[in-house]
Design a protein around this motif. Structure first.
Motif, PDB file in Angstrom:
ATOM      1  N   SER A 119      -0.325   2.050  -0.570  1.00  0.00           N
ATOM      2  CA  SER A 119       1.143   1.127  -0.474  1.00  0.00           C
ATOM      3  C   SER A 119       0.727   0.685   0.829  1.00  0.00           C
ATOM      4  O   SER A 119       1.219  -0.132   1.321  1.00  0.00           O
ATOM      5  CB  SER A 119       1.890   1.716  -0.749  1.00  0.00           C
ATOM      6  OG  SER A 119       2.602   3.241   0.456  1.00  0.00           O
ATOM      7  N   THR A 120      -0.102   1.732   1.905  1.00  0.00           N
ATOM      8  CA  THR A 120      -0.223   1.309   3.333  1.00  0.00           C
ATOM      9  C   THR A 120      -1.153   0.840   3.605  1.00  0.00           C
ATOM     10  O   THR A 120      -1.049  -0.017   4.934  1.00  0.00           O
ATOM     11  CB  THR A 120       0.094   2.546   3.713  1.00  0.00           C
ATOM     12  OG1 THR A 120      -0.731   3.442   3.305  1.00  0.00           O
ATOM     13  CG2 THR A 120       2.013   2.839   3.656  1.00  0.00           C
ATOM     14  N   GLU A 122      -3.977  -2.194   4.485  1.00  0.00           N
ATOM     15  CA  GLU A 122      -4.610  -3.282   3.817  1.00  0.00           C
ATOM     16  C   GLU A 122      -6.040  -3.807   3.433  1.00  0.00           C
ATOM     17  O   GLU A 122      -5.916  -5.144   3.226  1.00  0.00           O
ATOM     18  CB  GLU A 122      -4.385  -3.845   4.864  1.00  0.00           C
ATOM     19  CG  GLU A 122      -2.843  -4.533   5.732  1.00  0.00           C
ATOM     20  CD  GLU A 122      -2.026  -4.770   4.573  1.00  0.00           C
ATOM     21  OE1 GLU A 122      -2.199  -6.326   4.258  1.00  0.00           O
ATOM     22  OE2 GLU A 122      -0.866  -4.480   4.936  1.00  0.00           O
ATOM     23  N   LEU A 151       3.676   0.033  -8.060  1.00  0.00           N
ATOM     24  CA  LEU A 151       3.518  -0.608  -6.553  1.00  0.00           C
ATOM     25  C   LEU A 151       3.202  -1.849  -6.459  1.00  0.00           C
ATOM     26  O   LEU A 151       3.427  -2.635  -5.485  1.00  0.00           O
ATOM     27  CB  LEU A 151       2.269   0.006  -6.173  1.00  0.00           C
ATOM     28  CG  LEU A 151       2.151   1.728  -6.259  1.00  0.00           C
ATOM     29  CD1 LEU A 151       0.282   2.356  -5.963  1.00  0.00           C
ATOM     30  CD2 LEU A 151       2.552   1.748  -4.567  1.00  0.00           C
ATOM     31  N   ARG A 152       2.318  -2.389  -7.630  1.00  0.00           N
ATOM     32  CA  ARG A 152       1.922  -4.189  -8.074  1.00  0.00           C
ATOM     33  C   ARG A 152       3.043  -4.950  -7.654  1.00  0.00           C
ATOM     34  O   ARG A 152       3.189  -6.124  -7.229  1.00  0.00           O
ATOM     35  CB  ARG A 152       1.004  -4.466  -8.667  1.00  0.00           C
ATOM     36  CG  ARG A 152      -0.289  -4.327  -8.394  1.00  0.00           C
ATOM     37  CD  ARG A 152      -1.592  -4.758  -9.844  1.00  0.00           C
ATOM     38  NE  ARG A 152      -2.517  -4.875  -9.180  1.00  0.00           N
ATOM     39  CZ  ARG A 152      -3.430  -4.132  -9.803  1.00  0.00           C
ATOM     40  NH1 ARG A 152      -2.798  -3.196 -10.853  1.00  0.00           N
ATOM     41  NH2 ARG A 152      -4.624  -3.199  -9.269  1.00  0.00           N
ATOM     42  N   GLN A 153       4.235  -4.360  -7.739  1.00  0.00           N
ATOM     43  CA  GLN A 153       6.065  -5.122  -7.703  1.00  0.00           C
ATOM     44  C   GLN A 153       6.237  -5.229  -6.738  1.00  0.00           C
ATOM     45  O   GLN A 153       6.586  -6.281  -6.567  1.00  0.00           O
ATOM     46  CB  GLN A 153       7.077  -4.610  -8.489  1.00  0.00           C
ATOM     47  CG  GLN A 153       6.646  -4.296  -9.852  1.00  0.00           C
ATOM     48  CD  GLN A 153       7.562  -3.490 -10.988  1.00  0.00           C
ATOM     49  OE1 GLN A 153       8.478  -3.311  -9.878  1.00  0.00           O
ATOM     50  NE2 GLN A 153       7.630  -3.438 -12.302  1.00  0.00           N
ATOM     51  N   SER A 154       5.548  -5.217  -5.124  1.00  0.00           N
ATOM     52  CA  SER A 154       6.283  -5.016  -3.774  1.00  0.00           C
ATOM     53  C   SER A 154       4.867  -5.743  -3.254  1.00  0.00           C
ATOM     54  O   SER A 154       4.895  -5.962  -2.603  1.00  0.00           O
ATOM     55  CB  SER A 154       7.106  -3.142  -3.204  1.00  0.00           C
ATOM     56  OG  SER A 154       5.439  -2.427  -3.867  1.00  0.00           O
ATOM     57  N   LYS A 155       3.717  -4.945  -4.307  1.00  0.00           N
ATOM     58  CA  LYS A 155       2.179  -5.290  -3.144  1.00  0.00           C
ATOM     59  C   LYS A 155       1.450  -5.459  -4.028  1.00  0.00           C
ATOM     60  O   LYS A 155       0.831  -5.276  -4.601  1.00  0.00           O
ATOM     61  CB  LYS A 155       1.891  -4.049  -2.162  1.00  0.00           C
ATOM     62  CG  LYS A 155       0.829  -4.774  -1.108  1.00  0.00           C
ATOM     63  CD  LYS A 155       0.259  -3.826  -0.425  1.00  0.00           C
ATOM     64  CE  LYS A 155      -1.223  -4.038   0.231  1.00  0.00           C
ATOM     65  NZ  LYS A 155      -1.334  -2.197   1.172  1.00  0.00           N
ATOM     66  N   SER A 156       1.026  -7.439  -4.126  1.00  0.00           N
ATOM     67  CA  SER A 156       0.028  -7.954  -5.631  1.00  0.00           C
ATOM     68  C   SER A 156      -1.096  -7.494  -5.215  1.00  0.00           C
ATOM     69  O   SER A 156      -1.448  -7.907  -6.302  1.00  0.00           O
ATOM     70  CB  SER A 156       1.197  -8.884  -5.613  1.00  0.00           C
ATOM     71  OG  SER A 156       0.530 -10.527  -4.352  1.00  0.00           O
ATOM     72  N   ASP A 157      -1.747  -7.173  -3.461  1.00  0.00           N
ATOM     73  CA  ASP A 157      -3.587  -7.240  -3.860  1.00  0.00           C
ATOM     74  C   ASP A 157      -3.949  -5.866  -3.415  1.00  0.00           C
ATOM     75  O   ASP A 157      -4.845  -5.610  -2.987  1.00  0.00           O
ATOM     76  CB  ASP A 157      -3.145  -8.261  -2.192  1.00  0.00           C
ATOM     77  CG  ASP A 157      -2.373  -7.762  -0.649  1.00  0.00           C
ATOM     78  OD1 ASP A 157      -1.337  -6.923  -1.499  1.00  0.00           O
ATOM     79  OD2 ASP A 157      -2.175  -7.962   0.309  1.00  0.00           O
ATOM     80  N   LEU A 158      -3.046  -4.691  -4.296  1.00  0.00           N
ATOM     81  CA  LEU A 158      -4.022  -3.885  -4.271  1.00  0.00           C
ATOM     82  C   LEU A 158      -5.297  -3.933  -4.752  1.00  0.00           C
ATOM     83  O   LEU A 158      -5.212  -4.461  -6.408  1.00  0.00           O
ATOM     84  CB  LEU A 158      -3.162  -2.927  -5.234  1.00  0.00           C
ATOM     85  CG  LEU A 158      -1.450  -2.765  -4.762  1.00  0.00           C
ATOM     86  CD1 LEU A 158      -0.909  -1.652  -5.867  1.00  0.00           C
ATOM     87  CD2 LEU A 158      -1.631  -1.880  -2.944  1.00  0.00           C
TER      88      LEU A 158
END
Length: 500
Positions: A119-120, A122, A151-158
């Motif tokens: 989540s943190t 890049e 997690l991908r709901q808030s950050k799609s490029d995981l």
């Protein structure tokens, strides 16, 4: 966790039966020896064949992470079952079956730490782990699938990658001249011919410490955050030094904590660079044989000899088991030692040694003309493919030594003006050795007087040779403290009886 599951009794017995092995060496590290008798008893019950001999091996000549083929040969074994932590170095003569063990780990805590990093960060996250935790990786993957969806709901490029274990069954390397070949077989019987390396090969395929993985095109290791699951051990040190350009975090299953600060290992890397510079000034080099089982070690010893000879220096090959300061102090004529060993035992803290101990990779940097350290590091000696013959033209760079404060030339200027014949090269080696020993003779730390042309002559000129024999029939007289004679009647007791 019960013994049959932890030591994989069923799979081990199946390996022995499928291979039709009759004499099996069971190699245990010291911390697992307490379970050896129970493992033998369980294997005997599972095999149900009194014709199969099971032999327990304990104290290894070198590192316990390598398969002890020398010890196995003493009992005539036709295969080895290796228990505990391993470097998965390629065997040279015997097939091996590896039982990594099943170290305890909290999957939920591990997944929570991994999710926090995802989540943190890049960068893509690459999950590596100690082989003793490989049994739990599938559970970690399953739990992470649920976490990723949220997690991908808030950050799609995981982006998350998991590595695989290279093999659990290993066949010996058949061609020592090509040490990059291997014969690994997984639990499902599939083969894995992967070069052991810490760098990219065959596109974006990577292998290190028994782990293998692929990265997509355009993605490099420097672009990934490495998430290591395991303790701070030699396998982790190998990862830290090899991928020193990547951000690395470590989840400790014993403490259930996440560590991110590895300044100590960065200092280690700086010290290794210092040792490379110090080795450039060496004239006599000792090659320490740190393994007798890893495939390709003879190839690497020969490569080191050729490298040292081309640099106009003298080398000795030494086999002494595990090096320590007392052993190496017997060879004070050596300015530096090269330790040919597996990746996880190659780094020796030589601060207490009279001369530094370096790795073959560091030796290649120190003794190859024009070589410079770019920051890349390599502990696996089998990755060092023999370089092409060096050109002796004037366009080559000389090796710059920061310790000596200038460029280090291997030969006199006269030797560069004309081709060097084999005889002249031998003479130059002798002269270089003689000059080096003369320098040591003037050093107050050495007792030797005069000039020595070889290690044997150097030894003969020492003032102390150990317990010297005064004559053929005499022995050194000990300095006696306490009583002398037999316990049934010491010498002073007999004298007292005569007085009485």
């Amino acid at each position: 966790m019960d013994l049959a599951s932890n030591y994989e009794i069923d799979r081990t017995a199946q390996f022995i039966l499928n291979g039709h092995f009759t004499r099996v060496a069971l190699q245990f590290p010291d911390e697992l020896l307490r379970d050896s008798t129970r493992v033998v008893r369980a294997l005997r019950d599972e095999l149900d064949d009194i014709e199969i001999g099971l032999f327990v091996m304990a104290d290894t000549t070198f590192g316990s992470c390598c398969v002890d083929e020398v010890g196995a040969s003493h009992v005539g074994a036709d295969c080895v079952v290796h228990y505990g932590h391993t470097c998965l170095s390629q065997t040279s003569t015997l097939p091996a079956f590896f039982v990594f063990g099943k170290a305890a780990i909290s999957v939920s805590d591990c997944v929570k730490s991994l999710a926090d990093c995802l989540s943190t960060s890049e960068e893509p996250v690459l999950v590596l782990y100690g082989l003793e935790y490989s049994h739990a990786i599938n559970h970690v993957k399953e739990a992470m699938e649920k976490e990723l969806s949220s997690l991908r709901q808030s950050k799609s490029d995981l982006v998350l990658y998991f590595v695989d274990v290279m093999c659990t069954v290993m066949n010996p390397s058949t061609v020592d001249d090509h040490p990059e070949s291997s014969g690994c077989t997984g639990a499902n019987g599939t083969s894995s011919n992967c070069k052991r390396t810490g760098s990219s090969l065959d596109g974006n395929k990577y292998c290190i410490g028994g782990l293998t993985w692929d990265l997509p095109d355009g993605c490099k290791m420097e672009d990934c955050l490495i998430f290591w699951i395991g303790t701070e051990n030699p396998a982790f040190t190998n990862i830290l030094l090899t991928y020193n350009g990547s951000e690395i975090v470590r989840f400790d299953p014993k403490e259930n904590s996440l560590a991110k600060d590895f300044l100590h290992h960065k200092r280690v890397l700086k010290r290794r660079y210092y040792l490379v510079e110090k080795a450039k000034d060496a004239n006599i080099i000792g090659i320490l044989v740190g393994t007798l089982g890893v495939a390709g070690y003879l190839h690497m010893i020969k490569q080191m000899k050729d490298l040292i000879a081309k640099a106009g220096k003298k080398s000795y090959t030494l086999v002494m088991g595990r090096p320590n300061p007392a052993k190496l102090a017997n060879f004070p004529e050596c300015n530096v030692f090269i330790y040919v060993s597996c990746a996880q035992t190659a780094l020796l803290d030589s601060k207490e040694f009279l001369a530094p101990v370096i790795t073959p990779f560091e030796a290649t940097l120190a003794f190859s003309r024009g070589s410079q350290w770019t920051g890349a590091y390599m502990l696996e000696f089998r990755n060092l493919v023999a370089s092409s013959q060096e050109d002796d033209s004037d366009t080559e760079e000389a090796r710059f030594s920061f310790l000596q404060g200038g460029y280090v030339e291997d030969h006199d200027n006269e030797s560069k003006e004309k081709p060097v014949e084999d005889g002249e090269r031998s003479i130059s080696l002798v002269e270089a050795t003689q000059r080096a020993l003369q320098l040591q003779d003037s050093n107050p730390h050495y007792i030797v007087k005069g000039t020595a042309r070889s290690g044997a002559e150097f030894f003969n000129k020492r003032s102390y040779h150990g317990l010297e024999m005064h004559s053929e029939k005499s022995v050194p007289q000990p300095f006696v403290i306490g009583r002398t004679g037999k316990a049934s009647g010491y010498q002073n007791e007999k004298e007292n009886r005569e007085i009485l």
